[in-house]
Design an enzyme around this catalytic site. Structure first.
Site: not given
Ligand code: DAT
Ligand code: MG
Length: 142
Positions: A13, A120, A123, A53, A134
Site C-alpha cells: 500500500k 497496514n 493487502h 473494494y 482481484e
Molecule cells: P483486510 O485488509 O485485513 O482484508 P478488510 O478487507 O476488512 O481487511 O478491510 C480492507 C481495509 O480497510 C483494511 O486493510 C483497512 C481498512 N479497514 C478495515 N476495517 C476498518 C475499520 N473498522 N476502520 C478503519 N479502516 C478499516
Molecule cells: Mg480484505
C-alpha cells in the site's frame, strides 16, 4: 481445494511504498517460498479502487480508505504457490497493525500513525474467489 498454481493478489500500500518497505515485503514472500508471477508500480485510480473494494462500499471507513489507497504509488504483485492465499494472509497478519502479532508484516512493520485511517502496509486476497476477481482487476492480461 488447493492447487499448485493457486494465486493471490498482494498490494504494498502507499504507506509501505513511501516508507521503503517494498523490498522487505517481497523478501518475505520469496523466502516463504512463493513464486512471483507479476509485479507493477502504479498510482491506482478511484474507479479501480471502487471495484477492488466493492465489498466495503457504504462502510464508514470507505471514503478514507479510497483516499489513502489513491494517495501515492502502490506495488501490485501476483504470487503463486500451493495455499498461497491462506499463506500470505498468515504472513500479513490481522488488519489492525497496532495489535497484529510480531513476526507478521503488519505487526513488525505497521503502526497507527494517528491519521485516522488504517495504514497496514499490505493487502492480501482473502479467498481464492477474491484472488481471481482481484487479479482480473489489477492484471487483466493474466
Ligand atoms: P483486510 O485488509 O485485513 O482484508 P478488510 O478487507 O476488512 O481487511 O478491510 C480492507 C481495509 O480497510 C483494511 O486493510 C483497512 C481498512 N479497514 C478495515 N476495517 C476498518 C475499520 N473498522 N476502520 C478503519 N479502516 C478499516
Ligand atoms: Mg480484505
Amino acid at each position: 481445494m488447493s492447487s499448485p498454481n493457486e494465486r493471490t493478489l498482494v498490494l504494498v500500500k502507499p504507506d509501505g511504498v513511501s516508507r521503503g518497505l517494498v523490498g522487505e515485503v517481497l523478501h518475505r514472500i520469496e523466502t516463504k517460498g512463493y513464486r512471483l508471477v507479476a509485479m507493477d508500480l502504479r498510482v491506482p485510480g478511484r474507479d479501480l479502487l471502487a471495484e477492488h473494494y466493492a465489498e466495503h462500499h457504504g462502510k464508514p471507513f470507505y471514503a478514507g480508505l479510497v483516499d489513502f489507497m489513491s494517495s501515492g504509488p502502490v506495488v501490485a504483485i501476483v504470487a503463486e504457490g500451493q495455499r498461497v492465499v491462506e499463506g500470505f494472509r498468515s504472513l500479513a497478519g490481522p488488519t489492525d497493525p497496532t495489535v497484529a502479532p510480531p513476526g507478521t508484516i503488519r505487526g513488525d512493520l505497521g503502526r497507527d500513525w494517528g491519521h485516522g485511517i488504517t495504514e497496514n502496509v499490505v493487502h492480501g486476497s482473502d479467498s481464492r474467489e477474491s484472488a481471481s476477481r482481484e487479479i482480473k482487476i489489477w492484471f487483466p492480461e493474466l
